[in-house]
Design a protein around this motif. Sequence first.
Motif, short mmCIF file in Angstrom:
data_model
loop_
_atom_site.label_atom_id
_atom_site.label_comp_id
_atom_site.label_asym_id
_atom_site.label_seq_id
_atom_site.Cartn_x
_atom_site.Cartn_y
_atom_site.Cartn_z
N ASP A 56 -12.07 40.92 66.58
CA ASP A 56 -12.97 39.94 67.13
C ASP A 56 -13.31 40.80 68.43
N THR A 57 -15.72 39.93 68.40
CA THR A 57 -15.38 40.59 69.89
C THR A 57 -15.66 38.92 70.53
N SER A 58 -16.12 39.04 72.07
CA SER A 58 -16.68 37.87 73.02
C SER A 58 -17.76 37.75 72.99
N ASP A 59 -18.71 37.62 71.97
CA ASP A 59 -20.03 36.89 71.45
C ASP A 59 -19.25 36.55 70.64
N GLY A 60 -18.32 36.45 69.40
CA GLY A 60 -18.15 36.04 68.22
C GLY A 60 -17.65 35.02 68.30
N LEU A 61 -16.28 35.31 67.65
CA LEU A 61 -14.92 33.90 67.94
C LEU A 61 -14.27 35.11 67.59
N TYR A 62 -12.50 34.03 68.27
CA TYR A 62 -11.50 34.54 69.08
C TYR A 62 -10.38 34.21 67.63
N ARG A 63 -9.61 34.85 67.07
CA ARG A 63 -9.02 34.12 65.69
C ARG A 63 -7.22 35.30 65.59
N ASP A 64 -6.65 33.79 66.11
CA ASP A 64 -5.73 34.01 66.82
C ASP A 64 -4.49 35.24 65.69
N GLY A 65 -3.54 37.07 65.81
CA GLY A 65 -3.47 37.56 65.36
C GLY A 65 -4.57 38.55 64.48
N GLN A 66 -5.65 38.68 65.11
CA GLN A 66 -6.60 39.49 65.16
C GLN A 66 -6.40 40.18 66.08
N GLY A 67 -7.42 41.97 66.58
CA GLY A 67 -7.73 42.19 67.55
C GLY A 67 -8.54 41.85 68.82
N TYR A 68 -8.72 41.45 70.46
CA TYR A 68 -9.66 41.08 70.65
C TYR A 68 -10.78 41.71 71.20
N TYR A 77 -4.86 33.14 78.73
CA TYR A 77 -3.15 32.21 79.12
C TYR A 77 -2.06 33.59 78.98
N GLU A 78 -1.64 33.94 79.34
CA GLU A 78 -0.46 34.78 78.76
C GLU A 78 -1.24 36.01 78.39
N GLU A 79 -1.88 36.98 78.18
CA GLU A 79 -2.84 37.55 77.45
C GLU A 79 -4.10 38.10 78.41
N GLU A 80 -4.12 39.61 78.57
CA GLU A 80 -5.27 40.66 79.57
C GLU A 80 -5.47 40.98 78.32
N ASN A 81 -6.32 41.60 78.79
CA ASN A 81 -7.65 42.27 77.50
C ASN A 81 -8.88 43.04 78.94
#
Length: 386
Positions: A147-159, A285-289
């Motif tokens: 997914d992308t940051s101009d869309g939506l964040y979905r758990d279990g996917q790449g971002y 939170y507990e994630e860095e991209n």
Amino acid sequence: MNNNSNLGALCIGSIATFFSLSAMADFTYENGHNRLSFGGDVELDINAQNTHSGKGPIFFEDEIDNGDEFSQTGRILLDVSGERTSDSGNYARFKVQPLVQTDGDMGVDDAWLAIGNKRGTQLKVGRFEAYDLFPLGQDVFVGYSGDTSDGLYRDGQGYVYQAKEGRGRGGDAGQLMVNHSSGDFYAEVSTLFGDRTDLFDSSTYHGYTIDPDDDAKSSLIVRPVLAWTPGSWTFAAGMEANLVDDAIVDERGADVSDRTGYGTRVSWDSGDWSVNANLSLLDAYEEENVTLGLNALWKGFGVGYIHAQNDIDEVKPGSNEDDAISVAGKYSIDTLYTSYHFADVLDVKDLGIYLGAYYSTIEHDEVDNPDDADRYGARLRFKYLL
């Protein structure tokens, strides 16, 4: 008859004329300090792509639901813009862009009011997009294994974070921005405020249930940007951060709305060439991209590459594999895309045909990387500027 009456009559006639013509150029009416324009565009896409439904984690082979599909998407956009200026150079402007989707839905792109002065300072309120810190160039068709940051964040996917979570057009959230231009320099501070639970397109974050008590607060995302454009070059940097503590919490009470991002871009535009280099960082939170992007456009031909890395520290432990949603560790997402623009087709001005395609892969440092997670697609776009 006074000027206001003349303007009102002309507005009515112009709107009727606009909707009665099958094709027309942008129409502008000016009368002293008043300016009113009508325009728009038609954008219709025929798509062929391999997709992932998003219902299951992308790193578990048996959970991936994917397949090749064909579809048509697109919309007709109508643009109405107006401006009134004073003798001193101050002004008020508005823009509204209703959309008619090919699936029958209605929507809106921009809808805003801006108030400014001749010294370059402006206040804007409504619905709009703020400064782009991660331009994709000629992005006819860009998809990702994730997914992308101009869309939506979905758990279990790449971002693929692109410094756009607070850029604007965010669901029911409101927007307010102050900007200033002076010579080669431009600065803005934009805000996005209200309900931002729609950023998360799944009910979990790292496996933990989001907002279990349904008591999320309104968020306040502040996004300052500074840009310098000497000649053909553009250098820009900015950040975005939610200033409200515990706006969205998970079942542990962890503040998953605590997200701070940074973005920089270097662009060069000269003659037939246009090049963008982008870098974005996100501390969540507990994630860095981190995401790197490079794209170029030359005489209608565009090509781009995007590399993203996600580093997730912790996920909710499951009692068995069926309970697992997300995977800790480092993800890598690589995307290559290209496009070509045929301009003024059949010698019809502003009638264009675009070809676009992309291929995207995702890998994990500790998981067997499934080929079924690769995503690809191609698009034929018809675009006509009214």
